[in-house]
Motif scaffolding. Structure first.
Motif, mmCIF file in Angstrom:
data_model
loop_
_atom_site.group_PDB
_atom_site.id
_atom_site.type_symbol
_atom_site.label_atom_id
_atom_site.label_comp_id
_atom_site.label_asym_id
_atom_site.label_seq_id
_atom_site.Cartn_x
_atom_site.Cartn_y
_atom_site.Cartn_z
ATOM 1 N N GLY A 42 -52.171 8.776 35.446
ATOM 2 C CA GLY A 42 -50.839 9.350 35.264
ATOM 3 C C GLY A 42 -49.907 8.988 36.398
ATOM 4 O O GLY A 42 -48.775 8.543 36.179
ATOM 5 N N GLU A 43 -50.374 9.140 37.615
ATOM 6 C CA GLU A 43 -49.548 8.805 38.777
ATOM 7 C C GLU A 43 -49.271 7.304 38.834
ATOM 8 O O GLU A 43 -48.162 6.884 39.160
ATOM 9 C CB GLU A 43 -50.232 9.269 40.057
ATOM 10 C CG GLU A 43 -49.367 9.104 41.280
ATOM 11 C CD GLU A 43 -50.002 9.690 42.531
ATOM 12 O OE1 GLU A 43 -49.894 9.043 43.584
ATOM 13 O OE2 GLU A 43 -50.604 10.778 42.453
ATOM 14 N N GLN A 44 -50.253 6.487 38.505
ATOM 15 C CA GLN A 44 -50.080 5.038 38.554
ATOM 16 C C GLN A 44 -49.036 4.584 37.532
ATOM 17 O O GLN A 44 -48.262 3.685 37.804
ATOM 18 C CB GLN A 44 -51.420 4.341 38.295
ATOM 19 C CG GLN A 44 -51.467 2.915 38.751
ATOM 20 C CD GLN A 44 -51.530 2.758 40.260
ATOM 21 O OE1 GLN A 44 -51.562 3.738 41.000
ATOM 22 N NE2 GLN A 44 -51.521 1.547 40.721
ATOM 23 N N ARG A 45 -49.010 5.214 36.387
ATOM 24 C CA ARG A 45 -48.018 4.855 35.357
ATOM 25 C C ARG A 45 -46.614 5.291 35.749
ATOM 26 O O ARG A 45 -45.632 4.762 35.243
ATOM 27 C CB ARG A 45 -48.395 5.510 34.031
ATOM 28 C CG ARG A 45 -49.579 4.865 33.392
ATOM 29 C CD ARG A 45 -49.849 5.480 32.024
ATOM 30 N NE ARG A 45 -51.006 4.855 31.439
ATOM 31 C CZ ARG A 45 -52.140 5.475 31.172
ATOM 32 N NH1 ARG A 45 -52.276 6.757 31.437
ATOM 33 N NH2 ARG A 45 -53.143 4.827 30.643
ATOM 34 N N THR A 46 -46.519 6.254 36.619
ATOM 35 C CA THR A 46 -45.220 6.786 37.022
ATOM 36 C C THR A 46 -44.406 5.790 37.831
ATOM 37 O O THR A 46 -43.182 5.764 37.721
ATOM 38 C CB THR A 46 -45.418 8.080 37.836
ATOM 39 O OG1 THR A 46 -46.129 9.012 37.036
ATOM 40 C CG2 THR A 46 -44.097 8.685 38.250
ATOM 41 N N ILE A 47 -45.044 4.952 38.622
ATOM 42 C CA ILE A 47 -44.327 4.027 39.498
ATOM 43 C C ILE A 47 -43.355 3.128 38.712
ATOM 44 O O ILE A 47 -42.165 3.102 39.016
ATOM 45 C CB ILE A 47 -45.314 3.189 40.339
ATOM 46 C CG1 ILE A 47 -46.153 4.094 41.231
ATOM 47 C CG2 ILE A 47 -44.587 2.121 41.155
ATOM 48 C CD1 ILE A 47 -45.372 4.962 42.184
ATOM 49 N N LEU A 79 -42.213 3.554 35.710
ATOM 50 C CA LEU A 79 -41.258 4.399 34.988
ATOM 51 C C LEU A 79 -40.158 4.901 35.918
ATOM 52 O O LEU A 79 -38.989 4.940 35.539
ATOM 53 C CB LEU A 79 -41.977 5.580 34.333
ATOM 54 C CG LEU A 79 -42.940 5.203 33.214
ATOM 55 C CD1 LEU A 79 -43.696 6.436 32.741
ATOM 56 C CD2 LEU A 79 -42.202 4.557 32.064
ATOM 57 N N LEU A 80 -40.512 5.285 37.132
ATOM 58 C CA LEU A 80 -39.503 5.705 38.097
ATOM 59 C C LEU A 80 -38.534 4.567 38.396
ATOM 60 O O LEU A 80 -37.326 4.780 38.518
ATOM 61 C CB LEU A 80 -40.166 6.186 39.394
ATOM 62 C CG LEU A 80 -40.876 7.525 39.319
ATOM 63 C CD1 LEU A 80 -41.610 7.804 40.628
ATOM 64 C CD2 LEU A 80 -39.904 8.643 39.013
ATOM 65 N N TYR A 125 -36.080 4.193 35.389
ATOM 66 C CA TYR A 125 -35.054 5.228 35.339
ATOM 67 C C TYR A 125 -34.128 5.188 36.549
ATOM 68 O O TYR A 125 -32.957 5.523 36.450
ATOM 69 C CB TYR A 125 -35.694 6.601 35.195
ATOM 70 C CG TYR A 125 -36.394 6.760 33.869
ATOM 71 C CD1 TYR A 125 -35.713 6.560 32.674
ATOM 72 C CD2 TYR A 125 -37.736 7.081 33.806
ATOM 73 C CE1 TYR A 125 -36.358 6.672 31.448
ATOM 74 C CE2 TYR A 125 -38.384 7.202 32.587
ATOM 75 C CZ TYR A 125 -37.689 7.001 31.417
ATOM 76 O OH TYR A 125 -38.338 7.123 30.217
ATOM 77 N N SER A 126 -34.621 4.747 37.695
ATOM 78 C CA SER A 126 -33.797 4.696 38.900
ATOM 79 C C SER A 126 -32.809 3.542 38.881
ATOM 80 O O SER A 126 -31.708 3.649 39.396
ATOM 81 C CB SER A 126 -34.679 4.559 40.146
ATOM 82 O OG SER A 126 -35.472 5.703 40.302
#
Length: 57
Positions: free
Chosen positions: A33-38, A40-41, A44-45
């Motif tokens: 979950g955390e690895q997929r967030t990078i 995605l952030l 969106y950023s």
């Protein structure tokens, strides 16, 4: 976009040759979950609203 957890299998070299336009992130693996967030952030950023692929290795 590629999120890599410091793998030792030449992931960056392989993907850089095949997909030179890809963005590559390295982050210590603390779970999928955390690895997929990078990536995605990043999307969106920086407003990349239509990424082609997100790969978690």
């Amino acid at each position: 976009m590629i999120a890599d957890s410091f793998s030792a299998d030449k992931t960056k070299e392989i993907f850089s040759q095949k997909y030179p336009q890809a963005k590559f992130f390295k982050k210590k693996f603390n779970g999928y979950g955390e690895q997929r967030t990078i990536p995605l952030l990043y999307i969106y950023s920086y407003g990349d609203s239509q990424p082609q692929n997100i790969t978690v290795i």
